[in-house]
Motif scaffolding. Sequence first.
Motif, PDB file in Angstrom:
ATOM      1  N   LYS A 181      79.832 -35.822  56.958  1.00  0.00           N
ATOM      2  CA  LYS A 181      81.200 -36.295  57.149  1.00  0.00           C
ATOM      3  C   LYS A 181      81.705 -36.983  55.886  1.00  0.00           C
ATOM      4  CE  LYS A 181      84.695 -37.975  59.646  1.00  0.00           C
ATOM      5  NZ  LYS A 181      85.664 -37.190  60.369  1.00  0.00           N
ATOM      6  N   VAL A 182      80.850 -37.827  55.304  1.00  0.00           N
ATOM      7  CA  VAL A 182      81.246 -38.530  54.087  1.00  0.00           C
ATOM      8  C   VAL A 182      81.466 -37.536  52.953  1.00  0.00           C
ATOM      9  CG1 VAL A 182      80.401 -40.099  52.317  1.00  0.00           C
ATOM     10  CG2 VAL A 182      80.177 -40.698  54.708  1.00  0.00           C
ATOM     11  N   ALA A 183      80.565 -36.569  52.857  1.00  0.00           N
ATOM     12  CA  ALA A 183      80.709 -35.582  51.786  1.00  0.00           C
ATOM     13  C   ALA A 183      82.001 -34.788  51.942  1.00  0.00           C
ATOM     14  CB  ALA A 183      79.503 -34.643  51.790  1.00  0.00           C
ATOM     15  N   LEU A 184      82.336 -34.487  53.184  1.00  0.00           N
ATOM     16  CA  LEU A 184      83.575 -33.756  53.433  1.00  0.00           C
ATOM     17  C   LEU A 184      84.785 -34.577  53.031  1.00  0.00           C
ATOM     18  CD1 LEU A 184      84.197 -30.980  54.797  1.00  0.00           C
ATOM     19  CD2 LEU A 184      84.847 -32.288  56.799  1.00  0.00           C
ATOM     20  N   CYS A 185      84.736 -35.877  53.368  1.00  0.00           N
ATOM     21  CA  CYS A 185      85.857 -36.747  53.009  1.00  0.00           C
ATOM     22  C   CYS A 185      86.004 -36.838  51.501  1.00  0.00           C
ATOM     23  CB  CYS A 185      85.646 -38.146  53.584  1.00  0.00           C
ATOM     24  SG  CYS A 185      85.888 -38.237  55.346  1.00  0.00           S
ATOM     25  N   VAL A 186      84.883 -36.946  50.807  1.00  0.00           N
ATOM     26  CA  VAL A 186      84.962 -37.047  49.355  1.00  0.00           C
ATOM     27  C   VAL A 186      85.483 -35.747  48.758  1.00  0.00           C
ATOM     28  CG1 VAL A 186      83.565 -37.291  47.283  1.00  0.00           C
ATOM     29  CG2 VAL A 186      83.182 -38.800  49.203  1.00  0.00           C
ATOM     30  N   GLU A 187      85.034 -34.639  49.316  1.00  0.00           N
ATOM     31  CA  GLU A 187      85.427 -33.345  48.755  1.00  0.00           C
ATOM     32  C   GLU A 187      86.905 -33.082  48.966  1.00  0.00           C
ATOM     33  OE1 GLU A 187      82.992 -30.154  50.082  1.00  0.00           O
ATOM     34  OE2 GLU A 187      84.487 -28.689  49.441  1.00  0.00           O
ATOM     35  N   GLN A 188      87.404 -33.457  50.140  1.00  0.00           N
ATOM     36  CA  GLN A 188      88.795 -33.172  50.436  1.00  0.00           C
ATOM     37  C   GLN A 188      89.728 -34.301  50.044  1.00  0.00           C
ATOM     38  OE1 GLN A 188      88.738 -32.235  54.572  1.00  0.00           O
ATOM     39  NE2 GLN A 188      87.950 -30.167  54.219  1.00  0.00           N
ATOM     40  N   GLY A 189      89.166 -35.365  49.464  1.00  0.00           N
ATOM     41  CA  GLY A 189      90.013 -36.479  49.080  1.00  0.00           C
ATOM     42  C   GLY A 189      90.556 -37.254  50.255  1.00  0.00           C
ATOM     43  N   GLU A 190      89.895 -37.141  51.378  1.00  0.00           N
ATOM     44  CA  GLU A 190      90.345 -37.843  52.580  1.00  0.00           C
ATOM     45  C   GLU A 190      90.042 -39.331  52.427  1.00  0.00           C
ATOM     46  OE1 GLU A 190      92.135 -38.519  55.822  1.00  0.00           O
ATOM     47  OE2 GLU A 190      91.816 -36.381  55.444  1.00  0.00           O
ATOM     48  N   GLU A 191      91.046 -40.165  52.660  1.00  0.00           N
ATOM     49  CA  GLU A 191      90.847 -41.593  52.439  1.00  0.00           C
ATOM     50  C   GLU A 191      90.385 -42.327  53.686  1.00  0.00           C
ATOM     51  OE1 GLU A 191      94.553 -42.759  50.835  1.00  0.00           O
ATOM     52  OE2 GLU A 191      93.905 -42.383  48.790  1.00  0.00           O
ATOM     53  N   VAL A 192      90.472 -41.698  54.807  1.00  0.00           N
ATOM     54  CA  VAL A 192      90.017 -42.320  56.050  1.00  0.00           C
ATOM     55  C   VAL A 192      88.632 -41.771  56.365  1.00  0.00           C
ATOM     56  CG1 VAL A 192      90.473 -42.644  58.480  1.00  0.00           C
ATOM     57  CG2 VAL A 192      92.361 -42.527  56.871  1.00  0.00           C
ATOM     58  N   ILE A 193      87.658 -42.655  56.322  1.00  0.00           N
ATOM     59  CA  ILE A 193      86.291 -42.240  56.617  1.00  0.00           C
ATOM     60  C   ILE A 193      85.926 -42.839  57.966  1.00  0.00           C
ATOM     61  CG2 ILE A 193      83.895 -42.292  55.867  1.00  0.00           C
ATOM     62  CD1 ILE A 193      86.277 -43.023  53.242  1.00  0.00           C
ATOM     63  N   ASP A 194      85.900 -41.995  58.951  1.00  0.00           N
ATOM     64  CA  ASP A 194      85.687 -42.470  60.313  1.00  0.00           C
ATOM     65  C   ASP A 194      84.252 -42.168  60.726  1.00  0.00           C
ATOM     66  OD1 ASP A 194      85.858 -43.343  62.820  1.00  0.00           O
ATOM     67  OD2 ASP A 194      87.485 -42.030  63.458  1.00  0.00           O
ATOM     68  N   LEU A 195      83.427 -43.197  60.722  1.00  0.00           N
ATOM     69  CA  LEU A 195      82.043 -43.045  61.163  1.00  0.00           C
ATOM     70  C   LEU A 195      81.818 -43.851  62.433  1.00  0.00           C
ATOM     71  CD1 LEU A 195      80.136 -43.299  57.780  1.00  0.00           C
ATOM     72  CD2 LEU A 195      80.711 -41.268  59.050  1.00  0.00           C
ATOM     73  N   SER A 196      82.844 -44.016  63.224  1.00  0.00           N
ATOM     74  CA  SER A 196      82.715 -44.858  64.403  1.00  0.00           C
ATOM     75  C   SER A 196      82.097 -44.070  65.551  1.00  0.00           C
ATOM     76  CB  SER A 196      84.094 -45.392  64.806  1.00  0.00           C
ATOM     77  OG  SER A 196      84.967 -44.314  65.005  1.00  0.00           O
ATOM     78  N   THR A 197      81.553 -44.848  66.502  1.00  0.00           N
ATOM     79  CA  THR A 197      80.969 -44.296  67.729  1.00  0.00           C
ATOM     80  C   THR A 197      79.927 -43.234  67.428  1.00  0.00           C
ATOM     81  OG1 THR A 197      83.221 -44.499  68.499  1.00  0.00           O
ATOM     82  CG2 THR A 197      81.640 -43.776  70.082  1.00  0.00           C
ATOM     83  N   ARG A 198      78.987 -43.586  66.614  1.00  0.00           N
ATOM     84  CA  ARG A 198      77.904 -42.663  66.316  1.00  0.00           C
ATOM     85  C   ARG A 198      76.543 -43.242  66.678  1.00  0.00           C
ATOM     86  NH1 ARG A 198      79.028 -38.371  62.525  1.00  0.00           N
ATOM     87  NH2 ARG A 198      81.268 -38.239  62.309  1.00  0.00           N
ATOM     88  N   TYR A 199      76.525 -44.424  67.260  1.00  0.00           N
ATOM     89  CA  TYR A 199      75.280 -45.059  67.725  1.00  0.00           C
ATOM     90  C   TYR A 199      74.261 -45.189  66.600  1.00  0.00           C
ATOM     91  CZ  TYR A 199      77.389 -43.957  72.186  1.00  0.00           C
ATOM     92  OH  TYR A 199      78.254 -43.870  73.229  1.00  0.00           O
ATOM     93  N   MET A 200      74.765 -45.490  65.440  1.00  0.00           N
ATOM     94  CA  MET A 200      73.853 -45.633  64.312  1.00  0.00           C
ATOM     95  C   MET A 200      73.353 -47.069  64.245  1.00  0.00           C
ATOM     96  SD  MET A 200      75.527 -43.460  61.229  1.00  0.00           S
ATOM     97  CE  MET A 200      77.181 -44.055  61.447  1.00  0.00           C
TER      98      MET A 200
END
Lengths: 609, 114
Positions: free
Chosen positions: A253-272
């Motif tokens: 997910k993070v790699a996708l955000c970086v690749e697409q220039g997405e500024e919203v990185i949503d890693l919520s609700t993943r039970y990490m």
Amino acid sequence: MASSTTQGSDLWSNNMSSTTSDTLESIISATTLDLFTEFQEPTESSGDPTVPQLPSLVASTVNRKRDRDEYLASSSDTPLFSSDDLPASSAENYYGPRVKRQHRRPWYETEESWKTVPVPPSAKKPRMRGPFKRAHDSGVWLGSDESTENEEVDRQDAVRRALRVMESGASIDDDDDEDEELWHEDERELDLGNKVHASNQTLEEKLQQALVNKALQITEDPGGFEGPVFPYWQKQPGHLMGFHLVQEQAQKKVALCVEQGEEVIDLSTRYMQQIRTPTLRPLRYHTKIVPKQGKGNRYQSLTPALRLYLSNNLLEEVPGEVFHLKNLEVLSLRSNNLTEILPSVGELNSLKELNLGSNQLNWLPWELLGLLHANLKKCMIYPNPLIRPVPSTWNPAPSRKFESGEPCQVASTRIAFLDITGASFRHWPPAPSSLPEHWPEPQADDEFLGPPPEERTKTPSLLELALRACKRSPQLSQLPFLIPENCPEHLTKLVQKTWILKEAGGKSCSVCGNEYIIPRTEWIEWWYCIPEQGLRGQLDNLLAMHGMPVPLLRRGCSWACWQENASPLIRGWSSATLPGGLKEERAFPRKVQTSPTRRTIPPSGRMRQ
Amino acid sequence: MAASSSPYVTLISNDGFEFIIRREAACVAGTIKKMLDPQSACALPFDVHAHAVIYTMRVTILTSQNNHSGVVLEKVCEYLYYNLKHKDEKDVPDMEIPPELCLELLMAADYLHV
């Protein structure tokens, strides 16, 4: 020879630029250029077939002077390379910086070719058959005579449909999605490795090959988790999935955000429960993607305004990598199991929104004040089990400064002096971080049991110096395993703590600003710093007016690092050195101001019962 | 009690190096201070020698290689004087510690409480 000379003169009269060796000879005889004769020597033996013809030099030698018009038209030289001949390269035709075209795909999919492939489903145009694609096979195409192009495309469609059935399990009756999915399936085909286009396998063979490939991908997943194995394309809740699988998804997910220039990185609700450093590391190199064409925005900042959402996880500590993201503007850590926010949070100077609600925080770092002074506009800290000040330490007269937005201090605990390992001494006040819930109410006649003045030195202890050397060491992560077993256990913990600190970027003393590892002094100050937040106080009217003061933990790096003006006994006011360049002022006037609004405040005696 | 008035203390490492340092420097280390304090419970039994001799055996046990305990103790003595020198200063420069010694010094510092 005579005919050749006449031909040469014809050539000379017709086009002066293209010359032969004959014309050159005639020129040499006419214009006796000494320089040129040196070059002409090989042409005299022009009968030799091995000597190549000389390039044309006539135009530059004969018309040595430029025409005046030509000279005025362009001040630059005649183009030497083909790229110099562009009209944009001359100064007269300069119209501004050119916007560099950006392509995020290989050359064979640029512009014309890729534009035609994904047809929007609403358009319902006839599908473009056979867009230009790069063939990924060996290049050998052995089609039979009967197979036409249409048949081949139909076979491709059949395989795609089969693949879609296999992957999603959904029906493919709706044709609207087909064109959209075509685009994604092209990528999948590349992944599968064997291009359908180029193979002569039957449909069954292809399906079988695809299944094998999928199986390989599943088995290549990093092991180490137990429990049911889910196919990777099925979405499963994080607590049912293995640690590696969750981490891998977050990393993707993070790699996708970086690749697409997405500024919203949503890693919520993943039970990490934790986030590994390499997962968030790519965010350091996140750059904004400038829109392709546009007027007026030629100069744009590439600095992204990152928004990182880590809410609704099981984090017990903030991942250290977060503190390195200087471009972070929104950070949400809501609904985790955090017990402490490291002081490194003060490094996030561009932070505008911070959400720390629904955690196990007893106090907040003192560096939060610096953030509030910098950019932090919205800070949500409730609900949290924050410590409340003991009423007797309460200063009855909060200044009006807070109403104007400036933070002010209302109370503080006693200063706890810690030994070299960071543990509190027996008879001295306990560290606030060690006993947050049973906070002893201090007595007015309490004797202050600080260290003797001669021991209040700023010299770091040898333990501290050794830990700093450990922190500088590149093998810090392996150091805990190198400590012998008969060694006290707290040393291992100290080295591990140093490791965590190093990942988070270290912390600096709240009094002198030096970097340190083991705190030697520790106390909590209550500040009014976050206006209009959450709970209305239940202590008395004063609290109801201002909300709850926020407990902020301060730490010093040596026994000399504590507020010099603070008396040993608790006082509600003291001159605090604020982080982030705030003015050093007394936060509280001693006299209660007699403004009409102040009359509702209960007198101090009543509060100090 | 003649020994307690001696201005010097000898520290001996496990591999036989002797370091003679000033008593006030040695007292920076909490453990040594307790050893030298005759009132303390863990005071050393002083003999008639002029110097109080402290065997830093524990330190050398904790280090992984006993051969190097002299190097560690040398660094400890350097720190003791460093601490004495910078006691009242405000901007104290960090003492240089080679990275290969950091773990050994960590254990020695914990034992000596310094």
